[in-house]
Structures are given as C-alpha cells and as structure tokens.
Design a protein around this motif. Structure first.
Motif, PDB file in Angstrom:
ATOM      1  N   ALA A 247      17.115  -5.442  -5.565  1.00  0.00           N
ATOM      2  CA  ALA A 247      16.179  -4.177  -5.855  1.00  0.00           C
ATOM      3  C   ALA A 247      16.048  -3.480  -6.991  1.00  0.00           C
ATOM      4  CB  ALA A 247      16.696  -2.785  -4.747  1.00  0.00           C
ATOM      5  N   GLU A 248      17.050  -3.761  -7.879  1.00  0.00           N
ATOM      6  CA  GLU A 248      17.060  -2.912  -9.137  1.00  0.00           C
ATOM      7  C   GLU A 248      16.007  -3.741 -10.264  1.00  0.00           C
ATOM      8  OE1 GLU A 248      20.087  -1.940 -12.720  1.00  0.00           O
ATOM      9  OE2 GLU A 248      20.835  -2.706 -10.720  1.00  0.00           O
ATOM     10  N   LYS A 249      15.835  -5.185  -9.777  1.00  0.00           N
ATOM     11  CA  LYS A 249      14.890  -6.066 -10.590  1.00  0.00           C
ATOM     12  C   LYS A 249      13.447  -5.695 -10.223  1.00  0.00           C
ATOM     13  CE  LYS A 249      18.096  -9.945 -11.472  1.00  0.00           C
ATOM     14  NZ  LYS A 249      18.193 -11.338 -11.317  1.00  0.00           N
ATOM     15  N   ILE A 250      13.164  -5.590  -8.978  1.00  0.00           N
ATOM     16  CA  ILE A 250      11.893  -5.643  -8.425  1.00  0.00           C
ATOM     17  C   ILE A 250      11.139  -4.378  -8.185  1.00  0.00           C
ATOM     18  CG2 ILE A 250      12.124  -7.911  -7.539  1.00  0.00           C
ATOM     19  CD1 ILE A 250      12.621  -6.613  -4.908  1.00  0.00           C
ATOM     20  N   GLY A 251      12.091  -3.137  -8.159  1.00  0.00           N
ATOM     21  CA  GLY A 251      11.647  -1.697  -8.112  1.00  0.00           C
ATOM     22  C   GLY A 251      11.215  -1.211  -6.721  1.00  0.00           C
ATOM     23  N   TYR A 252      11.598  -1.953  -5.485  1.00  0.00           N
ATOM     24  CA  TYR A 252      11.649  -1.626  -4.176  1.00  0.00           C
ATOM     25  C   TYR A 252      12.731  -2.005  -3.733  1.00  0.00           C
ATOM     26  CZ  TYR A 252       9.646  -6.043  -3.187  1.00  0.00           C
ATOM     27  OH  TYR A 252       9.356  -7.531  -3.160  1.00  0.00           O
ATOM     28  N   ASP A 253      13.052  -1.359  -2.428  1.00  0.00           N
ATOM     29  CA  ASP A 253      14.418  -1.812  -1.632  1.00  0.00           C
ATOM     30  C   ASP A 253      14.212  -2.433  -0.375  1.00  0.00           C
ATOM     31  OD1 ASP A 253      16.155   0.572  -3.402  1.00  0.00           O
ATOM     32  OD2 ASP A 253      14.232   1.388  -2.713  1.00  0.00           O
ATOM     33  N   VAL A 254      13.127  -2.318   0.327  1.00  0.00           N
ATOM     34  CA  VAL A 254      12.987  -2.628   1.728  1.00  0.00           C
ATOM     35  C   VAL A 254      11.759  -3.735   1.848  1.00  0.00           C
ATOM     36  CG1 VAL A 254      12.724  -1.938   3.995  1.00  0.00           C
ATOM     37  CG2 VAL A 254      14.362  -0.756   2.716  1.00  0.00           C
ATOM     38  N   LEU A 255      11.906  -4.570   2.576  1.00  0.00           N
ATOM     39  CA  LEU A 255      10.788  -5.301   3.004  1.00  0.00           C
ATOM     40  C   LEU A 255      10.598  -5.185   4.494  1.00  0.00           C
ATOM     41  CD1 LEU A 255       9.070  -7.418   1.111  1.00  0.00           C
ATOM     42  CD2 LEU A 255      10.124  -9.186   2.021  1.00  0.00           C
ATOM     43  N   VAL A 256       9.330  -5.146   4.629  1.00  0.00           N
ATOM     44  CA  VAL A 256       8.679  -4.592   6.210  1.00  0.00           C
ATOM     45  C   VAL A 256       7.791  -5.893   6.665  1.00  0.00           C
ATOM     46  CG1 VAL A 256       7.664  -3.063   7.685  1.00  0.00           C
ATOM     47  CG2 VAL A 256       9.227  -2.111   5.915  1.00  0.00           C
ATOM     48  N   ALA A 257       8.087  -6.184   7.803  1.00  0.00           N
ATOM     49  CA  ALA A 257       7.154  -7.360   8.470  1.00  0.00           C
ATOM     50  C   ALA A 257       6.380  -6.433   9.223  1.00  0.00           C
ATOM     51  CB  ALA A 257       8.037  -8.100   9.350  1.00  0.00           C
ATOM     52  N   ASP A 258       4.817  -6.254   8.649  1.00  0.00           N
ATOM     53  CA  ASP A 258       3.872  -5.553   9.187  1.00  0.00           C
ATOM     54  C   ASP A 258       3.222  -6.502  10.024  1.00  0.00           C
ATOM     55  OD1 ASP A 258       2.388  -3.279   9.790  1.00  0.00           O
ATOM     56  OD2 ASP A 258       1.251  -3.214   7.765  1.00  0.00           O
ATOM     57  N   THR A 259       3.409  -6.509  11.373  1.00  0.00           N
ATOM     58  CA  THR A 259       3.271  -7.700  12.016  1.00  0.00           C
ATOM     59  C   THR A 259       1.655  -7.800  12.407  1.00  0.00           C
ATOM     60  OG1 THR A 259       5.494  -7.198  13.232  1.00  0.00           O
ATOM     61  CG2 THR A 259       3.672  -8.602  14.570  1.00  0.00           C
ATOM     62  N   VAL A 260       0.943  -6.656  12.959  1.00  0.00           N
ATOM     63  CA  VAL A 260      -0.189  -6.711  13.386  1.00  0.00           C
ATOM     64  C   VAL A 260      -1.189  -6.784  11.971  1.00  0.00           C
ATOM     65  CG1 VAL A 260      -2.067  -5.635  14.797  1.00  0.00           C
ATOM     66  CG2 VAL A 260       0.157  -5.895  15.572  1.00  0.00           C
ATOM     67  N   ASN A 261      -0.664  -6.407  11.029  1.00  0.00           N
ATOM     68  CA  ASN A 261      -1.537  -6.265   9.881  1.00  0.00           C
ATOM     69  C   ASN A 261      -1.413  -7.703   9.067  1.00  0.00           C
ATOM     70  OD1 ASN A 261      -2.777  -3.801   9.657  1.00  0.00           O
ATOM     71  ND2 ASN A 261      -1.171  -2.957   8.759  1.00  0.00           N
ATOM     72  N   HIS A 262      -0.391  -8.633   9.494  1.00  0.00           N
ATOM     73  CA  HIS A 262      -0.235  -9.806   9.068  1.00  0.00           C
ATOM     74  C   HIS A 262       0.324  -9.919   7.579  1.00  0.00           C
ATOM     75  CE1 HIS A 262      -1.842 -11.214  12.943  1.00  0.00           C
ATOM     76  NE2 HIS A 262      -3.008 -10.723  12.433  1.00  0.00           N
ATOM     77  N   GLN A 263       0.999  -9.065   7.203  1.00  0.00           N
ATOM     78  CA  GLN A 263       1.422  -8.487   5.983  1.00  0.00           C
ATOM     79  C   GLN A 263       3.028  -8.511   5.738  1.00  0.00           C
ATOM     80  OE1 GLN A 263      -1.502  -5.414   4.958  1.00  0.00           O
ATOM     81  NE2 GLN A 263      -2.548  -6.688   3.779  1.00  0.00           N
ATOM     82  N   LEU A 264       3.372  -8.589   4.571  1.00  0.00           N
ATOM     83  CA  LEU A 264       4.723  -8.258   4.043  1.00  0.00           C
ATOM     84  C   LEU A 264       4.597  -6.902   3.174  1.00  0.00           C
ATOM     85  CD1 LEU A 264       6.782 -11.413   3.205  1.00  0.00           C
ATOM     86  CD2 LEU A 264       6.645 -10.397   5.387  1.00  0.00           C
ATOM     87  N   ARG A 265       5.283  -5.916   3.527  1.00  0.00           N
ATOM     88  CA  ARG A 265       5.119  -4.434   2.791  1.00  0.00           C
ATOM     89  C   ARG A 265       6.469  -4.082   2.173  1.00  0.00           C
ATOM     90  NH1 ARG A 265       0.983  -1.911   5.405  1.00  0.00           N
ATOM     91  NH2 ARG A 265       0.461  -0.596   3.578  1.00  0.00           N
ATOM     92  N   ALA A 266       6.186  -3.395   0.960  1.00  0.00           N
ATOM     93  CA  ALA A 266       7.416  -3.115   0.284  1.00  0.00           C
ATOM     94  C   ALA A 266       7.733  -1.680   0.085  1.00  0.00           C
ATOM     95  CB  ALA A 266       7.423  -3.616  -1.209  1.00  0.00           C
ATOM     96  N   VAL A 267       8.973  -1.138   0.395  1.00  0.00           N
ATOM     97  CA  VAL A 267       9.181   0.121   0.486  1.00  0.00           C
ATOM     98  C   VAL A 267      10.083   0.658  -0.464  1.00  0.00           C
ATOM     99  CG1 VAL A 267       9.782   2.020   1.932  1.00  0.00           C
ATOM    100  CG2 VAL A 267       8.260   0.115   2.866  1.00  0.00           C
ATOM    101  N   SER A 268       9.889   1.596  -1.316  1.00  0.00           N
ATOM    102  CA  SER A 268      10.738   2.318  -2.397  1.00  0.00           C
ATOM    103  C   SER A 268      11.467   3.418  -1.645  1.00  0.00           C
ATOM    104  CB  SER A 268      10.066   2.650  -3.603  1.00  0.00           C
ATOM    105  OG  SER A 268      11.071   3.297  -4.393  1.00  0.00           O
ATOM    106  N   LEU A 269      12.969   3.118  -1.253  1.00  0.00           N
ATOM    107  CA  LEU A 269      13.693   4.437  -0.765  1.00  0.00           C
ATOM    108  C   LEU A 269      13.582   5.657  -1.351  1.00  0.00           C
ATOM    109  CD1 LEU A 269      16.560   2.493   1.068  1.00  0.00           C
ATOM    110  CD2 LEU A 269      14.601   3.223   2.007  1.00  0.00           C
ATOM    111  N   ALA A 270      13.111   5.496  -2.879  1.00  0.00           N
ATOM    112  CA  ALA A 270      13.769   6.717  -3.770  1.00  0.00           C
ATOM    113  C   ALA A 270      12.465   7.788  -3.301  1.00  0.00           C
ATOM    114  CB  ALA A 270      13.455   6.387  -5.307  1.00  0.00           C
TER     115      ALA A 270
END
Length: 626
Positions: A247-270
């Motif tokens: 997370a420190e290297k890439i600038g976000y903490d969480v990866l989300v399977a956004d199922t119906v959008n057929h996407q992976l989404r990144a979330v920064s907890l800060a």
C-alpha cells in the motif's frame, strides 16, 4: 427473410404464463392477455447463474429505451433447491434490482412450454400474442433492439400496438443500514470494511460489526471515480486490504471487486478516494474454452463479474475470482499487471495444473499464506491451489449438491459463496444456499457444520479468534459461533439434491443435433477472420456419446448416443448430460467500421435414452421458433 417475415410464416401462438405466483406486480397476477398490444420479452433465468445476471444488466437499457411499448417478464426457473424458496426469490429480485414483473415457476412449467434448454433463454412475443423469436445466452441486446424496432413499425402500421392500460409497478422494499452486503475484510485497527452491494457502496463498520463509521460512495448505481462523497460502484463484492508495504508503494490500501461494473477499483483509506485500476466496464465475451487475451494496460481489459479478491503471497499479487469467465485472474498492483492465473473459461469441475483446471463461477477466496482456498459456487465445491496445482476438497460437479457432513468424498454444499481460514488451519465455508456455515478440516479430511439458520452467508473473516460472517439476506454482520467452539462441532445428517430439469428423451443411436442461429436484421455472419460458427459436443458420462465428440465449424452434426440402460425403466434423472457449446459471430452490414457481435451458449442437457424417441435435437441460439 427478416425476422418478422419468418414470424408471419410460422405464426406460433405463445403458451400461457403459468407458475406458483408473481413478484414485482403489487400482488396482481398477469397473463399474456393482460399484455396484449405490447411486445413481451420473456427472460428465463435463475438467480444463481452469472450469465443470467449479465442478461439482467443487458436488458436494463433496452427496457428504458422502449418504455411501455415493451414489457419484460422474468420467468424464474430454479436450478438449486434454495432457489425454489419463494422468500429467497423475493430477496433475489430485490438484491439484483430487477425492475420488471417476475413469474415464480419452481416446477419449470412455463420453461417446458417454451422448450427452454439453458439459462438464460429469451423469447419474444409480438403484440398479437405470437412467439416470434427465441435465443439463448448473452450478447443479444443489439439484435433485440433491431427486432423490437421492426415489430414496433409492423404493429404500428397494423394498429395492433397499444400502450393503454396501467402496468404493475416494481414492488417497494424496506431499507436498512446495510442492504444485501457481500464481502468483509478486517482493517488493521480492528474495524471492518464491508461491501454494501445493494447500496452500491463500501462501508466501514466499527469493531462491534454494527456501528457505521463511514460510507464510501454515493449509494447510486454507477461507475464514477472520485471522493468518498462522489464515487459510484455497481453491486460491489470482494474487498481486499493490501499488505502495508504494498500500500505504501502504490498509494492506496484496498482493492474492490466492482462486480457489475466489471472493474477493479482502488480505495485510499486516508481520504476515501476511489479510482479504477482495471477494466473497461464492458464484459469479456467468448466461447467456453476460448483463450482470454489480456492487454498490457489493465484499463483496456474486459473483465467479467469479478466476485472476490484476495492477496496471495506465493505470487505476490491479488487473485481475482472472475466468476463470469469461470477463472481466477491475478493483479500485481505494483507492476500494474493483469493476467489470467488459472482456468480455461470452460464451466465445470476439473483439477490439474493452473492452465488445465476448470472452475464454475468461483465466488470466494481466502489464503493461509501457502494455500489459496476457493468457493467454487456453481459446482458447490471447495477447491484449493498449492504449488501450481488445483485440487478439490469437497464437490462433485455442476448438478450435485446438498447438505451432507462427514468424509469429504461424501460431503455436499449448496452454492457456497465465501471462505475463511480458521486459526487452527481448517476452513470455514459460507454454505450460502444451505443458510449455514460449514467447516472443512484438511487434517481429518472431514466436513462438519458450525452454524445453521444464517441467512445466505456470503463472506467471512476471523477477528480476535472469532469468525465474523456477512449474513447477506438478513442485511447484517454477525458472529454466529461462540468463541472457542470453532473446532468443536457435531456431525449433521443432511440431504442430497440434483438439479431438477426434465430430461430430454432421445433414441439411442444416430441423432441429428442442430443449433439454429439467424443473424438479426442488418447483420450477417462474420467470416472475415475465419469460420463464423463453432459447435462443440461432449457428454457426461463420456460413454453416453458413442460418436460425435469434438469441435466442428458447422452448427449441425450427427452424433451417436450409446445404447439404453439395461434397466426396464430409465432413471428419473436420465442417463447423462449432453454438453453442447455453440457460438456465432456476426457483424453489421452497413458502415465503414461494422460492429462485431458474438452470440454464445453452453447447454448442459439431461438426456434420457428411450428406444423409439425422437432422433433429432434442435437448440435455439438465435432465431425464429418453428
């Protein structure tokens, strides 16, 4: 010959809609007579089926485009025993935001009347009540638009298109803090991150599992990157908290399977900001067994219903349960590289190397650091990966399921959606359609039951030695197992089930198999890059098929079925399953850059061998029903 020309030629009256009851009609029962004057599109679906869920999304803009000229009717035709429960169906209609009337057909009465052979199947009825087209599988939205416009023009000229009369409106539902939550992850501070799927958002809950600390996303279905207040998701499922160093290297903490959008989404907890890291928003389409070509840029890739995500140390990447392609993919967030990790896109259960294994709608992931555990939902199986090999701990295939404890070889689940590794190394299974939490012990190779009466558990995580479970159909997070009892469980006697579809009676010996495909108006078969059609036939058990195994480019073929059983009467389930996979590529006739379209379907057809029965099997990929 156009679709309507063919329809005039055949003029088949559409069978009446019959079942146990109706949903999304305000308590009103509907008949085809009530819908006379409108175009009716019947969608034969079952709520476990990922392809059926894809078609629901394909139909949303079609319904909006044609307004009250078109009425979509869902005909729910269940595969699993749980799907026969009217309360479970009512929950699914809300869970997936179905906007149209739904006929509950647990005995497959209307399914049989319309000769449906697979999920999903679509049938079009014209304003005069005649069946004009039938099609199977996904990818028919553009063809449907062309057909509907044609029917509107024809019946407007005839004066038979009418939109008078008020149609029933979608049933209003109560709301709760969480609505059909999907998956859960433990955050470093002891709070939880939960995908609030029907609210299209991600929620942080306090350590008590109840108090909402914050909500990420507007709660409105969409695909928008942005801040905690402006971002949008569409029925998100899996949430993966990345290792702190990553997370420190890439600038976000969480990866989300956004199922119906057929996407992976990144979330920064800060700050709760959201951005897309993979997926165009369009689903991958191909024939079962077709290789998936993943582009170098993850944002240019077509995903297909990513359902869960988990960090897997042996490959130093996130594994994605790609339910729509029946595969596992990997995503390296540091290198920003997306790849197929395991599976071939064939939907079935087969162990072996990563490249050879078959999965069936994988929907839950958990790792103990060495093994990757997988809830393979459509095969009702618990699988695992270790040292580049795929293994099955529990599960028998696509059509066998139930609730059985005991030795793993005899145990049965019913459409599990989640897994979690317990402190003693055993595995908790969210046995979703059995409303239970089960336990598999890899040391004793046995299955037991930890908790029952848990309403559609779909995800779980261990916190402070206690199993925390997403009770999806009860819209909450629970701790159903008292601390210290997770390895002390009793055996529970259960039940065995098989998918209840009436077998098709065919005669032993030579059989003509034909898959009908008629390109929509304004399209033609597309052979610019090779054969435009493909037909693959196999059987389970293999001995059912004496000749005709394999792949051809023609949609018609003669096969030979083995001799009938020695018993005087055929078995209730039939003598086996004939697997027929077909696809057809078409393209627009006009335009400098004609759009390409792919229609595909995988039929698993129970067969009963009866001397003197029919000697042909006709399947509808797309065409006019004769």
């Amino acid at each position: 010959m156009t679709a309507t020309d063919s329809a005039r030629r055949f003029r088949v009256r559409a069978p009446e809609l019959r079942g146990r009851g109706w949903l999304n009609t305000g308590g009103r029962e509907l008949s085809l007579a009530d819908l006379r004057g409108r175009i009716v599109l019947l969608d034969f679906w079952t709520f476990c089926c990922i392809n059926c869920l894809h078609v629901l999304e394909e139909l949303r803009p079609v319904e909006e485009e044609f307004g009250d000229q078109l009425v979509v009717v869902g005909v729910h035709s269940p595969k699993f025993e749980h799907e026969r429960d009217p309360e479970a169906l009512a929950a699914a209609v809300e869970r997936y935001d179905v906007p149209h009337p739904v006929l509950d057909d647990p005995e497959l009465i209307t399914w049989q009347q319309y000769a449906a052979r697979a999920w999903p199947t679509l049938a079009v009825v014209d304003p005069e009540g005649y069946l004009v087209a039938s099609m199977s599988g996904e990818g028919h939205a553009e063809g449907l638009r062309r057909l509907i416009r044609e029917l509107i023009d024809q019946h407007t000229a005839k004066g038979t298109l009418r939109t008078d009369g008020v149609l029933p409106e979608k049933t209003a539902r109560e709301d709760t803090e969480l609505r059909f939550p999907g998956k859960i992850a433990l955050l470093p501070g002891g709070s939880f991150l939960v995908s609030d799927s029907a609210h299209h958002s991600i929620v942080e809950l306090a350590a008590d599992g109840e108090t909402v600390l914050r909500r990420i996303g507007t709660g409105v279905r969409g695909s928008v990157d942005g801040t905690v207040e402006t971002a949008q998701f569409a029925e998100p499922q899996g949430v993966c908290v990345l290792p702190a160093a990553i997370a420190e290297k890439i600038g976000y903490d969480v990866l989300v399977a956004d199922t119906v959008n057929h996407q992976l989404r990144a979330v920064s907890l800060a700050d709760g900001t959201v951005r897309t890291v993979a997926g165009t928003g369009e689903t991958w389409r191909g024939a079962p067994g077709d290789p998936v070509d993943v582009p170098a840029d993850p944002l240019a890739a077509r995903l297909s219903s990513p359902w869960d995500v988990a960090w897997y140390e042996p490959i130093n990447a996130v594994v994605v349960a790609m339910a729509g392609t029946h595969q596992l993919w990997s995503y390296d967030p540091v290198a920003e590289k997306l790849a197929v990790y395991a599976g071939t896109t064939v939907e079935s259960l087969r162990d072996g190397t990563l490249e050879q294994a078959w999965f069936a709608q994988p929907s839950g992931l958990a790792s103990d650091g060495t093994k990757l555990w997988i809830a393979d939902s459509e095969s009702s199986a618990l699988r695992w990966i270790e040292d580049g090999e795929v293994h099955t701990a529990v599960g028998k295939g696509l059509f066998d399921f139930g609730a059985m404890d005991g030795p793993a070889a005899d145990a049965l689940f019913q459409h599990p959606l989640g897994v979690a590794v317990l402190p003693d190394g055993s595995v908790a299974v969210c046995d979703t359609y059995n409303n239970a939490v089960r336990r598999y012990d890899p040391v004793t190779n046995e299955v037991s039951t930890l908790a029952t009466g848990v309403a559609e558990p779909s995800g779980a995580v261990v916190a402070d030695g206690t199993l925390v479970v997403v009770e999806s159909a009860a819209h909450r997070v629970v701790r159903p197992i008292p601390p210290g009892t997770m390895s002390s469980v009793a055996q529970v006697d259960g039940t065995r089930h098989r998918t209840k579809r009436p077998p098709v009676e065919l005669s032993p010996g030579p059989i003509r198999v034909e898959v009908v495909f008629e390109p929509p108006a304004g399209q033609k078969l597309d052979d610019r890059y090779g054969p435009s059609t493909r037909l693959e036939i196999s059987a389970n058990p293999p001995a059912l098929l004496a000749d005709g195994l394999g792949v051809t480019t023609d949609l018609e073929r003669q096969i030979v079925l083995a001799a009938a059983r020695d018993e005087a009467e055929p078995t209730a389930d039939g003598d086996g399953v004939l697997q027929v996979i077909a696809h057809a590529a078409s393209c627009d006739v006009e335009g400098p850059n004609p759009a390409c379209h792919l229609s595909r379907q995988d039929w698993g057809i129970p067969i009963r061998l009866v001397p003197g029965a029919p000697t042909e099997l006709v399947l509808m990929l797309r065409g006019v029903t004769p």
